[in-house]
Motif scaffolding. Structure first.
Motif, mmCIF file in Angstrom:
data_model
loop_
_atom_site.group_PDB
_atom_site.id
_atom_site.type_symbol
_atom_site.label_atom_id
_atom_site.label_comp_id
_atom_site.label_asym_id
_atom_site.label_seq_id
_atom_site.Cartn_x
_atom_site.Cartn_y
_atom_site.Cartn_z
ATOM 1 N N ILE A 49 -10.941 5.846 -15.749
ATOM 2 C CA ILE A 49 -11.100 4.412 -15.953
ATOM 3 C C ILE A 49 -11.300 3.815 -14.569
ATOM 4 N N SER A 50 -12.386 3.103 -14.399
ATOM 5 C CA SER A 50 -12.716 2.579 -13.076
ATOM 6 C C SER A 50 -13.159 1.124 -13.177
ATOM 7 N N ASN B 55 0.827 -1.207 0.000
ATOM 8 C CA ASN B 55 0.000 0.000 0.000
ATOM 9 C C ASN B 55 0.856 1.249 0.000
ATOM 10 N N LEU B 56 2.147 1.099 0.324
ATOM 11 C CA LEU B 56 3.061 2.233 0.300
ATOM 12 C C LEU B 56 3.325 2.703 -1.125
ATOM 13 N N SER B 57 2.912 1.882 -2.112
ATOM 14 C CA SER B 57 3.053 2.224 -3.542
ATOM 15 C C SER B 57 4.500 2.515 -3.926
ATOM 16 N N ASP B 58 5.425 1.817 -3.286
ATOM 17 C CA ASP B 58 6.846 1.977 -3.573
ATOM 18 C C ASP B 58 7.499 0.630 -3.277
ATOM 19 N N ASP B 59 8.052 -0.021 -4.301
ATOM 20 C CA ASP B 59 8.592 -1.367 -4.126
ATOM 21 C C ASP B 59 9.670 -1.429 -3.060
ATOM 22 N N PHE B 60 10.606 -0.461 -3.085
ATOM 23 C CA PHE B 60 11.706 -0.526 -2.130
ATOM 24 C C PHE B 60 11.224 -0.296 -0.702
ATOM 25 N N LYS B 61 10.357 0.674 -0.514
ATOM 26 C CA LYS B 61 9.832 0.912 0.833
ATOM 27 C C LYS B 61 9.009 -0.278 1.321
ATOM 28 N N ALA B 62 8.257 -0.885 0.401
ATOM 29 C CA ALA B 62 7.475 -2.064 0.768
ATOM 30 C C ALA B 62 8.397 -3.195 1.214
ATOM 31 N N LYS C 68 -7.982 7.042 -12.035
ATOM 32 C CA LYS C 68 -8.112 5.577 -11.941
ATOM 33 C C LYS C 68 -8.740 5.229 -10.597
ATOM 34 N N MET C 69 -9.820 4.440 -10.645
ATOM 35 C CA MET C 69 -10.574 4.129 -9.428
ATOM 36 C C MET C 69 -10.969 2.660 -9.392
ATOM 37 N N TYR C 70 -11.084 2.146 -8.169
ATOM 38 C CA TYR C 70 -11.527 0.764 -7.957
ATOM 39 C C TYR C 70 -12.564 0.780 -6.843
ATOM 40 N N PHE C 71 -13.723 0.186 -7.101
ATOM 41 C CA PHE C 71 -14.833 0.185 -6.144
ATOM 42 C C PHE C 71 -15.159 -1.253 -5.734
ATOM 43 N N LEU C 72 -15.257 -1.465 -4.438
ATOM 44 C CA LEU C 72 -15.647 -2.769 -3.902
ATOM 45 C C LEU C 72 -16.465 -2.538 -2.638
ATOM 46 N N GLY D 15 -1.416 5.898 -8.997
ATOM 47 C CA GLY D 15 -2.437 6.898 -8.712
ATOM 48 C C GLY D 15 -3.821 6.318 -8.491
ATOM 49 N N LEU D 16 -3.933 5.007 -8.278
ATOM 50 C CA LEU D 16 -5.248 4.389 -8.118
ATOM 51 C C LEU D 16 -5.909 4.825 -6.810
ATOM 52 N N GLN D 17 -7.187 5.206 -6.906
ATOM 53 C CA GLN D 17 -7.996 5.474 -5.721
ATOM 54 C C GLN D 17 -8.886 4.258 -5.466
ATOM 55 N N ILE D 18 -8.808 3.726 -4.250
ATOM 56 C CA ILE D 18 -9.631 2.570 -3.899
ATOM 57 C C ILE D 18 -10.758 3.026 -2.982
ATOM 58 N N PHE D 19 -11.980 2.678 -3.365
ATOM 59 C CA PHE D 19 -13.155 2.978 -2.554
ATOM 60 C C PHE D 19 -13.722 1.640 -2.074
#
Length: 662
Positions: A430-431, A208-215, A367-371, A390-394
């Motif tokens: 795009i969602s 969720n940090l959206s950074d491979d190295f930090k993850a 960019k969005m994802y809804f669940l 830049g994905l927003q998750i709802f």
């Protein structure tokens, strides 16, 4: 009245050991970060805080074991001083495991740029070569001397700590001991769970940090090793991949094939004369089994509204998911790679979490994802956040509607709340909307029961038309009701006329399709993967019903084509409107339950059992037996070749389809 002692002497000892190990783990994380960090990579407090939570899980698990042992008189050094020797030996062994894990992790990352993985077990198969490589690459003697020094210092520390705790030991009442132990164990249990919510802390939360190295920095070797243990046999045979590559390259139309580098890239240019940027809404529909729906003549007519939409859009009646299961369906749609993992889903494999997705090629798009529930399920959040920039998750916590069951808010409310958010966008978007209600426990919310009329049929009627019971039938009907609520609400918004809606099932359902389809659909079990696929945009697309095979893999390449986006396709999906491969297109299926792989073509289904090697070659047009001749033998051989090509290429791409930096 005796003074209540909140912590017994044994708990104090356990806490001090835990704190010592936790401190060392955090010091290692800092060292790891500054030793391996790329240039200009800023320090991250959130990375360290998440890492602390991962470390706390490990030391809390150790604390639980220590506490249980301390409750046994034979191991309690306050009962028997001679037991101090056991504790020195036991904790020294634990510390030795820590040193080996962290030492292996440090050099594993140095070698492969991955945190310690269960794949390291495979190196034992070539132990001599691995040992020689280590000896010739790293200062083994100095490393061993350092480890011995650390062990000696730890033994000295534990002995001193034991003497200190024993000297400060004070008895407390049995009642206080029980209360303190219960509270302590509850705290440790919470630390092992790792978070507040329905799901425990998982490796995927790091991404969720959206950074491979930090993850990778936030993880620890125990977390990463245990997370990959189920996948230690995951991998690919590069020789096999190279053997099938020419077949795959020809099928996909790879512009510059390269079998040595295994290049799968296909760059698709945009039409400069087409400047409109239509919105994209992809709906992944739970358990949307083709034979239960209205589009194929099922007499119970469970999806009349969706059937009317299919008559107004481009409907692919022969779409197949590459596998059975929701997590596998989401994976295939987002990444374009069939999930051919044997043990668990690819979304749960830390080694596969880094994936290129065509969604990133939609430049200038929100960019969005809804669940309606939580994307923590099946580690989907890690896959999404780590790969889609830049994905927003709802999800359930973002919505006003209340949860109705284990899957979160109702699909109707999910659609309506998503519609409200989409209507507020000032940029093209795009969602993805993922539904869940067409699934046990088949909840029909009380607020919808007046507008949605529940219907009931006798058991024999339901069985005749492919439904298990009235609950399943009405859940299927409720899905159609929700589609209608969504589309009718969207039609009232300005974005509707500039939007391409895509509906695809996450998977089908096994059962008996009766006479609705050829017997092969039921007998060979491909009903489990057969789903509707609809592209719906009344302002853009002329109605059409297409019988050629299609796949979830094809969704993103096709919508990128329809939206006139330049994109790079690195996987196994194709643009369904590419006429150059339309005649020989197939849909690949790898059923994880039966361990069968195969392809569906225009006329036939070819399948091979991974367990026994048994072959099926049957018609998907009728119930006639296939007569062997030059033509059918040639078709069978070609489908066999494509089956292997898809399977071995998928095994390779699951671990070699890294996202492209932008």
């Amino acid at each position: 009245m005796k003074r209540f002692i909140p912590f017994t002497s044994s708990i104090k000892f356990i806490v001090q050991v835990m704190f010592f190990l936790l401190l060392l783990m955090m010091v290692y994380r800092l060292f790891f970060f500054y030793h391996y960090k790329p240039s200009n990579k800023p320090f991250s407090g959130s990375m360290m805080l998440l890492g602390l939570r991962y470390d706390l899980r490990i030391v809390a698990a150790l604390g639980i074991v220590m506490n249980f042992l301390m409750m046994i008189p034979a191991f309690n050094f306050f009962k028997h001083k001679k037991n101090s020797t056991f504790w020195v030996g036991f904790l020294t062994l634990i510390f030795f495991v820590f040193l080996i894990a962290y030492g292996s992790d440090f050099y594993y990352y140095d070698y492969l740029k991955q945190r310690l993985s269960a794949a390291i077990v495979s190196f034992a198969q070539d132990a001599g070569i691995s040992a020689t490589m280590m000896w010739q690459t790293y200062p083994i003697v100095r490393i061993l001397l350092f480890l011995l020094l650390c062990m000696w210092l730890f033994v000295w520390f534990i002995k001193k700590l034991l003497l200190k705790v024993q000297a400060q030991h004070a008895d407390t009442t049995t009642k206080n001991k029980v209360v303190a132990t219960i509270v302590f164990m509850l705290l440790l249990g919470f630390a092992v769970f790792g978070k507040i919510g329905q799901y425990p802390l998982r490796w995927s939360d790091a991404f969720n940090l959206s950074d491979d190295f930090k993850a990778n920095t936030s993880l620890n070797p125990f977390q990463s090793f245990l997370s990959t243990l189920s996948f230690k046999k995951s991998g690919y045979d590069v020789k096999k991949v190279k053997e099938v590559y020419p077949t795959m390259a020809t099928y996909l139309g790879i512009q510059q094939p390269n079998a040595e580098q295994l290049m799968f890239d296909r760059v698709h240019q945009a039409n400069a004369n087409f400047t409109n940027k239509p919105n994209i809404v992809i709906v992944i529909c739970e358990s949307f089994s083709a034979y239960k729906s209205s589009m194929f003549g099922n007499a119970l007519n469970a999806t009349p509204y969706f059937n009317s939409m299919c008559q107004q859009g481009i409907f692919f009646e022969r779409c197949f998911t590459p596998a059975f299961g929701t997590a596998r369906g989401v994976w295939a749609t987002v990444t374009g790679i069939p999930d051919v993992e044997d043990n668990k889903t690819a979304s749960r494999n830390p080694a596969a979490v880094n994936q290129h997705s065509i969604m990133n090629d939609f430049e200038g798009y929100e960019k969005m994802y809804f669940l309606g529930g939580s994307t923590t399920w099946a580690n989907i959040r890690g896959v999404l956040k780590n790969n889609i920039i830049g994905l927003q998750i709802f999800e359930e916590d973002h919505f006003k509607a209340k949860k109705v069951d284990v899957w979160g808010i109702s699909d109707k409310n999910l659609f309506l709340e998503a519609n409200n958010i989409l209507a507020q966008q000032n940029k093209p978007f795009i969602s993805i909307i993922q539904t869940a209600d067409n699934h046990r426990p088949y909840t029909i919310p009380a607020e919808d029961q007046q507008a949605f009329k529940v219907l009931n049929y006798p058991a024999d009627t339901l069985k005749k038309y492919g439904f298990d019971d009235n609950g399943q039938y009405n859940a299927f009907r409720y899905a159609d009701f929700c589609f209608q609520q969504f589309i009718e609400a969207a039609k009232k918004q300005p974005y509707f006329n500039n939007t391409i809606f895509v509906f695809v099932g996450d998977h089908g359902l096994r059962g008996d399709a009766g006479n609705l389809f050829p017997q092969s659909f039921t007998k060979q079990g491909i009903l489990a993967e057969h789903v509707p696929l609809l592209f719906y945009a009344p302002k853009f697309l002329q109605p059409q019903r297409i019988a050629a095979p299609a796949s979830q893999l094809d969704v993103l390449p096709t919508v990128a084509h329809l939206a006139n986006q330049q994109y790079t396709n690195t996987t196994l999906g194709v643009n369904l409107f590419d006429t150059t491969i339309q005649k020989h297109r197939v849909a690949f299926i790898a059923d994880p339950d039966t361990r069968t792989i195969g392809v569906v073509g225009n006329d036939y289904y070819y399948a091979k059992s991974l367990n026994t090697g048994a072959i099926d070659f049957v018609s998907v047009k009728n119930n006639n037996a296939i007569v062997p001749n030059k033509i059918t033998d040639s078709i069978k051989a070609n489908m066999a070749s494509l089956t292997d090509a898809f399977y071995y290429s998928s095994k390779y791409l699951l671990l070699n389809n890294k996202k492209r930096l932008q």
